[in-house]
Design a protein around this motif. Structure first.
Motif, PDB file in Angstrom:
ATOM      1  N   UNK A 102       0.846  -1.198   0.000  1.00 14.53           N
ATOM      2  CA  UNK A 102       0.000   0.000   0.000  1.00 14.53           C
ATOM      3  C   UNK A 102       0.880   1.246   0.000  1.00 14.53           C
ATOM      4  N   UNK A 103       0.254   2.383   0.070  1.00 15.36           N
ATOM      5  CA  UNK A 103       1.012   3.637  -0.007  1.00 15.36           C
ATOM      6  C   UNK A 103       1.039   4.361   1.338  1.00 15.36           C
ATOM      7  N   UNK A 104       1.327   3.613   2.409  1.00 15.80           N
ATOM      8  CA  UNK A 104       1.407   4.216   3.732  1.00 15.80           C
ATOM      9  C   UNK A 104       2.655   5.083   3.835  1.00 15.80           C
ATOM     10  N   UNK A 105       2.531   6.205   4.534  1.00 17.96           N
ATOM     11  CA  UNK A 105       3.743   6.950   4.847  1.00 17.96           C
ATOM     12  C   UNK A 105       4.413   6.275   6.041  1.00 17.96           C
ATOM     13  N   UNK A 106       5.649   6.698   6.355  1.00 16.77           N
ATOM     14  CA  UNK A 106       6.393   5.989   7.398  1.00 16.77           C
ATOM     15  C   UNK A 106       5.700   6.065   8.752  1.00 16.77           C
ATOM     16  N   UNK A 107       5.131   7.206   9.089  1.00 16.69           N
ATOM     17  CA  UNK A 107       4.464   7.359  10.381  1.00 16.69           C
ATOM     18  C   UNK A 107       3.306   6.374  10.516  1.00 16.69           C
ATOM     19  N   UNK A 108       2.528   6.214   9.456  1.00 15.36           N
ATOM     20  CA  UNK A 108       1.420   5.256   9.479  1.00 15.36           C
ATOM     21  C   UNK A 108       1.943   3.826   9.616  1.00 15.36           C
ATOM     22  N   UNK A 109       2.993   3.509   8.860  1.00 15.60           N
ATOM     23  CA  UNK A 109       3.572   2.161   8.938  1.00 15.60           C
ATOM     24  C   UNK A 109       4.085   1.874  10.337  1.00 15.60           C
TER      25      UNK A 109
ATOM     26  N   UNK B 188     -17.466 -31.869  16.552  1.00 20.69           N
ATOM     27  CA  UNK B 188     -18.544 -31.345  15.708  1.00 20.69           C
ATOM     28  C   UNK B 188     -18.823 -29.872  16.015  1.00 20.69           C
ATOM     29  N   UNK B 189     -18.840 -29.520  17.293  1.00 25.92           N
ATOM     30  CA  UNK B 189     -19.065 -28.116  17.669  1.00 25.92           C
ATOM     31  C   UNK B 189     -17.942 -27.222  17.145  1.00 25.92           C
ATOM     32  N   UNK B 190     -16.705 -27.670  17.298  1.00 26.75           N
ATOM     33  CA  UNK B 190     -15.566 -26.856  16.862  1.00 26.75           C
ATOM     34  C   UNK B 190     -15.564 -26.693  15.345  1.00 26.75           C
ATOM     35  N   UNK B 191     -15.899 -27.770  14.649  1.00 23.67           N
ATOM     36  CA  UNK B 191     -15.994 -27.697  13.191  1.00 23.67           C
ATOM     37  C   UNK B 191     -17.061 -26.697  12.779  1.00 23.67           C
ATOM     38  N   UNK B 192     -18.234 -26.724  13.426  1.00 19.71           N
ATOM     39  CA  UNK B 192     -19.328 -25.798  13.107  1.00 19.71           C
ATOM     40  C   UNK B 192     -18.925 -24.353  13.398  1.00 19.71           C
ATOM     41  N   UNK B 193     -18.229 -24.129  14.497  1.00 21.82           N
ATOM     42  CA  UNK B 193     -17.757 -22.780  14.837  1.00 21.82           C
ATOM     43  C   UNK B 193     -16.809 -22.262  13.756  1.00 21.82           C
ATOM     44  N   UNK B 194     -15.900 -23.111  13.326  1.00 23.74           N
ATOM     45  CA  UNK B 194     -14.932 -22.703  12.316  1.00 23.74           C
ATOM     46  C   UNK B 194     -15.573 -22.494  10.950  1.00 23.74           C
ATOM     47  N   UNK B 195     -16.519 -23.327  10.601  1.00 24.26           N
ATOM     48  CA  UNK B 195     -17.234 -23.143   9.333  1.00 24.26           C
ATOM     49  C   UNK B 195     -17.959 -21.797   9.354  1.00 24.26           C
ATOM     50  N   UNK B 196     -18.642 -21.523  10.430  1.00 26.71           N
ATOM     51  CA  UNK B 196     -19.352 -20.245  10.555  1.00 26.71           C
ATOM     52  C   UNK B 196     -18.375 -19.068  10.485  1.00 26.71           C
ATOM     53  N   UNK B 197     -17.260 -19.181  11.181  1.00 28.32           N
ATOM     54  CA  UNK B 197     -16.261 -18.100  11.191  1.00 28.32           C
ATOM     55  C   UNK B 197     -15.751 -17.823   9.786  1.00 28.32           C
ATOM     56  N   UNK B 198     -15.408 -18.872   9.056  1.00 28.27           N
ATOM     57  CA  UNK B 198     -14.869 -18.683   7.706  1.00 28.27           C
ATOM     58  C   UNK B 198     -15.935 -18.200   6.727  1.00 28.27           C
ATOM     59  N   UNK B 199     -17.152 -18.693   6.853  1.00 23.08           N
ATOM     60  CA  UNK B 199     -18.235 -18.238   5.970  1.00 23.08           C
ATOM     61  C   UNK B 199     -18.541 -16.760   6.165  1.00 23.08           C
ATOM     62  N   UNK B 200     -18.487 -16.303   7.402  1.00 22.40           N
ATOM     63  CA  UNK B 200     -18.881 -14.931   7.717  1.00 22.40           C
ATOM     64  C   UNK B 200     -17.720 -13.940   7.710  1.00 22.40           C
ATOM     65  N   UNK B 201     -16.527 -14.426   7.521  1.00 20.33           N
ATOM     66  CA  UNK B 201     -15.358 -13.552   7.548  1.00 20.33           C
ATOM     67  C   UNK B 201     -15.151 -12.851   6.205  1.00 20.33           C
ATOM     68  N   UNK B 202     -14.657 -11.625   6.296  1.00 17.14           N
ATOM     69  CA  UNK B 202     -14.243 -10.918   5.081  1.00 17.14           C
ATOM     70  C   UNK B 202     -12.930 -10.211   5.347  1.00 17.14           C
ATOM     71  N   UNK B 203     -12.050 -10.219   4.358  1.00 14.86           N
ATOM     72  CA  UNK B 203     -10.865  -9.388   4.421  1.00 14.86           C
ATOM     73  C   UNK B 203     -11.266  -7.993   3.964  1.00 14.86           C
ATOM     74  N   UNK B 204     -10.640  -6.992   4.541  1.00 16.26           N
ATOM     75  CA  UNK B 204     -11.029  -5.613   4.260  1.00 16.26           C
ATOM     76  C   UNK B 204     -10.193  -4.954   3.169  1.00 16.26           C
ATOM     77  N   UNK B 205      -8.918  -5.327   3.076  1.00 13.64           N
ATOM     78  CA  UNK B 205      -8.078  -4.708   2.057  1.00 13.64           C
ATOM     79  C   UNK B 205      -8.163  -5.503   0.760  1.00 13.64           C
ATOM     80  N   UNK B 206      -8.013  -4.806  -0.331  1.00 10.20           N
ATOM     81  CA  UNK B 206      -8.028  -5.454  -1.634  1.00 10.20           C
ATOM     82  C   UNK B 206      -6.875  -6.457  -1.736  1.00 10.20           C
ATOM     83  N   UNK B 207      -5.726  -6.089  -1.196  1.00  8.72           N
ATOM     84  CA  UNK B 207      -4.570  -6.981  -1.240  1.00  8.72           C
ATOM     85  C   UNK B 207      -4.890  -8.311  -0.550  1.00  8.72           C
TER      86      UNK B 207
END
Length: 195
Positions: free
Chosen positions: A46-53, A155-174
């Motif tokens: 990205x184009x962060x300046x040094x202070x932001x980085x 089974x519970x842990x698998x369901x938790x992880x499936x839900x987490x991955x289904x509902x997760x989004x990355x915010x940056x385009x990268x």
């Protein structure tokens, strides 16, 4: 990396060595370093300046130190550790406030409100798109059992992880461009009972 960031790394590593409970097997110095390295990757793309980085890297180093405390809020504890570190530093209040806002953004309660918060949240969640996700997830499960008394069946842990991955989004385009594919592979493997 600047001397200041190297000093922060040494401080955090020493802090984890002194205070991290042995029962913490996921939120460790190694995972903190992984988050920092991911922030470095995102900052380079990205184009962060040094202070932001520098603010981003400091927040990444300190965001998990709150897991060393046995009680209280992880984010508040992390901010406390950061404030202890900067006591003798000559930082502007605006810069330290930026780092504190970034640490606070790692809470699960809300979405990011700036491009730096987006990068830190994506770095924090990078493990979701790791080929080692299944192993890392089991360390997290073990930590929840040992530290918080939360016990999950397979089974519970698998369901938790499936839900987490289904509902997760990355915010940056990268992150979306580079990591979503592996995250979907991890989800597919969970859905097909491979983990």
């Amino acid at each position: 990396m600047t001397d200041f960031l190297l000093e922060a790394e040494r401080y955090v590593e020493h802090y984890f060595q002194l205070f991290l409970p042995k029962t913490r097997c996921f939120h460790t110095f190694a995972i903190t370093r992984f988050v920092v390295e991911t922030c470095e990757e995102l900052a380079a793309a990205s184009d962060l300046d040094w202070s932001e980085s520098e603010a981003l890297f400091l927040a990444a180093w300190f965001h998990g130190t709150g897991f060393c405390a046995n009680d209280g809020d992880r984010v508040d504890n992390s901010i406390h550790v950061f404030n202890e570190f900067i006591q003798d530093q000559n930082l502007s209040s605006g810069f330290s406030d930026m780092v504190i806002r970034l640490i606070r953004s790692t809470s699960d309660c809300c979405g990011p409100s700036s491009h730096l918060e987006q990068q830190l949240k994506d770095a924090r969640d990078r493990h979701l798109a790791s080929p080692l996700y299944a192993v890392m997830s089991q360390f997290h499960r073990q930590e929840l059992s040992l530290c918080e008394g939360k016990h999950y069946s397979d089974a519970e842990w698998r369901a938790i992880n499936i839900s987490r991955l289904r509902n997760h989004q990355f915010y940056t385009l990268y992150a979306a461009d580079h990591w979503d594919n592996q995250k979907h592979i991890n989800l597919s493997e969970l859905e097909n009972g491979l983990h």
